[in-house]
Write a protein that holds these residues in place. Structure first.
Motif, PDB file in Angstrom:
ATOM      1  N   ALA A  73     -22.441  -9.223 -14.522  1.00  0.00           N
ATOM      2  CA  ALA A  73     -23.803  -8.866 -14.142  1.00  0.00           C
ATOM      3  C   ALA A  73     -24.826  -9.668 -14.937  1.00  0.00           C
ATOM      4  N   ASP A  74     -25.980  -9.878 -14.328  1.00  0.00           N
ATOM      5  CA  ASP A  74     -27.106 -10.500 -15.030  1.00  0.00           C
ATOM      6  C   ASP A  74     -27.967  -9.454 -15.721  1.00  0.00           C
ATOM      7  N   ALA A  75     -27.932  -8.234 -15.200  1.00  0.00           N
ATOM      8  CA  ALA A  75     -28.670  -7.115 -15.799  1.00  0.00           C
ATOM      9  C   ALA A  75     -27.879  -5.837 -15.564  1.00  0.00           C
ATOM     10  N   ILE A  76     -28.030  -4.886 -16.496  1.00  0.00           N
ATOM     11  CA  ILE A  76     -27.335  -3.605 -16.378  1.00  0.00           C
ATOM     12  C   ILE A  76     -28.350  -2.498 -16.634  1.00  0.00           C
ATOM     13  N   ILE A  77     -28.425  -1.564 -15.698  1.00  0.00           N
ATOM     14  CA  ILE A  77     -29.313  -0.415 -15.835  1.00  0.00           C
ATOM     15  C   ILE A  77     -28.431   0.819 -15.992  1.00  0.00           C
ATOM     16  N   PHE A  78     -28.506   1.452 -17.157  1.00  0.00           N
ATOM     17  CA  PHE A  78     -27.634   2.568 -17.519  1.00  0.00           C
ATOM     18  C   PHE A  78     -28.334   3.898 -17.237  1.00  0.00           C
ATOM     19  N   GLY A  79     -27.614   4.833 -16.617  1.00  0.00           N
ATOM     20  CA  GLY A  79     -28.135   6.169 -16.390  1.00  0.00           C
ATOM     21  C   GLY A  79     -27.228   7.214 -17.007  1.00  0.00           C
ATOM     22  N   THR A  80     -27.796   8.082 -17.849  1.00  0.00           N
ATOM     23  CA  THR A  80     -27.004   9.121 -18.506  1.00  0.00           C
ATOM     24  C   THR A  80     -27.823  10.388 -18.687  1.00  0.00           C
ATOM     25  N   PRO A  81     -27.224  11.555 -18.457  1.00  0.00           N
ATOM     26  CA  PRO A  81     -27.895  12.794 -18.864  1.00  0.00           C
ATOM     27  C   PRO A  81     -27.966  12.849 -20.390  1.00  0.00           C
ATOM     28  N   TRP A 102     -18.290  -7.387 -26.924  1.00  0.00           N
ATOM     29  CA  TRP A 102     -19.135  -7.683 -28.089  1.00  0.00           C
ATOM     30  C   TRP A 102     -18.544  -8.844 -28.884  1.00  0.00           C
ATOM     31  N   ALA A 103     -17.219  -8.839 -29.068  1.00  0.00           N
ATOM     32  CA  ALA A 103     -16.580  -9.853 -29.911  1.00  0.00           C
ATOM     33  C   ALA A 103     -16.792 -11.266 -29.378  1.00  0.00           C
ATOM     34  N   LYS A 104     -16.891 -11.396 -28.054  1.00  0.00           N
ATOM     35  CA  LYS A 104     -17.102 -12.732 -27.493  1.00  0.00           C
ATOM     36  C   LYS A 104     -18.537 -12.956 -27.021  1.00  0.00           C
ATOM     37  N   GLY A 105     -19.420 -12.024 -27.361  1.00  0.00           N
ATOM     38  CA  GLY A 105     -20.827 -12.190 -27.028  1.00  0.00           C
ATOM     39  C   GLY A 105     -21.107 -12.206 -25.538  1.00  0.00           C
ATOM     40  N   ALA A 106     -20.328 -11.462 -24.785  1.00  0.00           N
ATOM     41  CA  ALA A 106     -20.401 -11.540 -23.322  1.00  0.00           C
ATOM     42  C   ALA A 106     -21.690 -10.969 -22.741  1.00  0.00           C
ATOM     43  N   LEU A 107     -22.356 -10.077 -23.474  1.00  0.00           N
ATOM     44  CA  LEU A 107     -23.560  -9.446 -22.937  1.00  0.00           C
ATOM     45  C   LEU A 107     -24.848  -9.999 -23.555  1.00  0.00           C
ATOM     46  N   ILE A 108     -24.734 -10.948 -24.443  1.00  0.00           N
ATOM     47  CA  ILE A 108     -25.914 -11.517 -25.088  1.00  0.00           C
ATOM     48  C   ILE A 108     -26.834 -12.146 -24.045  1.00  0.00           C
ATOM     49  N   GLY A 109     -28.106 -11.780 -24.107  1.00  0.00           N
ATOM     50  CA  GLY A 109     -29.102 -12.346 -23.205  1.00  0.00           C
ATOM     51  C   GLY A 109     -29.209 -11.671 -21.858  1.00  0.00           C
ATOM     52  N   LYS A 110     -28.351 -10.685 -21.587  1.00  0.00           N
ATOM     53  CA  LYS A 110     -28.464  -9.945 -20.325  1.00  0.00           C
ATOM     54  C   LYS A 110     -29.544  -8.873 -20.459  1.00  0.00           C
ATOM     55  N   VAL A 111     -30.200  -8.564 -19.367  1.00  0.00           N
ATOM     56  CA  VAL A 111     -31.244  -7.548 -19.362  1.00  0.00           C
ATOM     57  C   VAL A 111     -30.604  -6.163 -19.305  1.00  0.00           C
ATOM     58  N   ALA A 112     -31.188  -5.207 -20.019  1.00  0.00           N
ATOM     59  CA  ALA A 112     -30.682  -3.833 -20.015  1.00  0.00           C
ATOM     60  C   ALA A 112     -31.841  -2.850 -19.933  1.00  0.00           C
ATOM     61  N   SER A 113     -31.596  -1.727 -19.280  1.00  0.00           N
ATOM     62  CA  SER A 113     -32.583  -0.657 -19.209  1.00  0.00           C
ATOM     63  C   SER A 113     -31.838   0.668 -19.084  1.00  0.00           C
ATOM     64  N   VAL A 114     -32.542   1.770 -19.347  1.00  0.00           N
ATOM     65  CA  VAL A 114     -31.895   3.080 -19.384  1.00  0.00           C
ATOM     66  C   VAL A 114     -32.773   4.116 -18.683  1.00  0.00           C
ATOM     67  N   PHE A 115     -32.142   5.018 -17.937  1.00  0.00           N
ATOM     68  CA  PHE A 115     -32.843   6.182 -17.385  1.00  0.00           C
ATOM     69  C   PHE A 115     -32.019   7.425 -17.673  1.00  0.00           C
ATOM     70  N   THR A 116     -32.662   8.598 -17.626  1.00  0.00           N
ATOM     71  CA  THR A 116     -31.974   9.799 -18.075  1.00  0.00           C
ATOM     72  C   THR A 116     -32.456  11.047 -17.350  1.00  0.00           C
ATOM     73  N   SER A 117     -31.787  12.154 -17.626  1.00  0.00           N
ATOM     74  CA  SER A 117     -32.155  13.475 -17.131  1.00  0.00           C
ATOM     75  C   SER A 117     -31.958  14.475 -18.258  1.00  0.00           C
ATOM     76  N   THR A 118     -32.928  15.382 -18.424  1.00  0.00           N
ATOM     77  CA  THR A 118     -32.792  16.432 -19.433  1.00  0.00           C
ATOM     78  C   THR A 118     -33.031  17.784 -18.787  1.00  0.00           C
ATOM     79  N   GLY A 119     -32.575  18.822 -19.468  1.00  0.00           N
ATOM     80  CA  GLY A 119     -32.751  20.165 -18.934  1.00  0.00           C
ATOM     81  C   GLY A 119     -34.181  20.654 -19.036  1.00  0.00           C
TER      82      GLY A 119
END
Length: 203
Positions: A73-81, A102-119
């Motif tokens: 992936a070029d970007a990963i958007i993570f969703g977690t409660p 991580w050991a081979k730097g495979a995600l370096i420079g990729k875009v990341a974002s996070v969304f969530t849900s709370t009670g």
């Protein structure tokens, strides 16, 4: 340009937000969106007692993520409660399994974002997203939040999720509240925003 939307959802709130994120990604020309789910680690007997088993079964048609999905992936958007103001154990266990990337730097420079849900309104809306950023920064990823150009996060006429850190929804103490129109618009905006930034970087 591949955008991976990767989520874990117990009762469907994060899944609804993930669908809105996917919709936002698709609005950006040249963006291919891939939806994947985090594997469940709880036994079915526990999920049944939680009242989450039927919802989990409804996700079966969504492929479980593989490490290669992140690498491709070029970007990963993570969703977690949230769990006590942090990501779920399922998400943490998966991220703990990415040491080889991580050991081979495979995600370096990729875009990341996070969304969530709370009670509840103050049940970890921001701390969950911020604490999820930590392993992503260790991976060398480029963190993208939800800018104030999404004006819905400034609303005071209703109780709503979303902050500069990312999109979010409030599920209610019993999970009785579904994501509002404003929260889903925030998730859609986030998907579009991440894909737009990724498009500029991949050029």
């Amino acid at each position: 340009m591949k955008i991976l939307v990767l989520f874990y959802s117990s009762y469907g709130h994060v899944k609804r937000m993930a669908d809105a994120v996917v919709e936002g990604v698709k609005q950006v020309e040249g963006a291919e969106v891939i939806l994947r789910r985090i594997p469940e680690t709880l036994p079915e007997t526990v999920l049944e007692k939680m009242g989450a088993l039927e919802m989990q079964k409804s996700f079966k048609d969504i492929p479980v993520v593989e490490l290669s999905d992140l690498e491709n992936a070029d970007a990963i958007i993570f969703g977690t409660p949230t769990r006590f103001g942090n990501m779920t154990g399922q998400m943490k266990q998966f991220l703990d399994s990415t040491g080889g990337l991580w050991a081979k730097g495979a995600l370096i420079g990729k875009v990341a974002s996070v969304f969530t849900s709370t009670g509840t309104q103050h049940g970890g809306q921001e701390s969950t997203i911020l604490s999820t950023h930590i392993p992503l920064l260790h991976h060398g990823m480029i963190i993208v939040g939800l800018p104030y150009s999404f004006q819905g996060q400034s609303r005071i006429d209703e109780i709503t999720g979303c902050s500069p850190y990312g999109a979010s929804t409030i599920a209610g103490g019993e999970g009785e509240r579904l994501p509002s129109t404003n929260e889903l618009e925030g998730a859609k905006f986030l998907g579009n925003h991440v894909a737009t930034i990724t498009s500029k970087l991949t050029r």
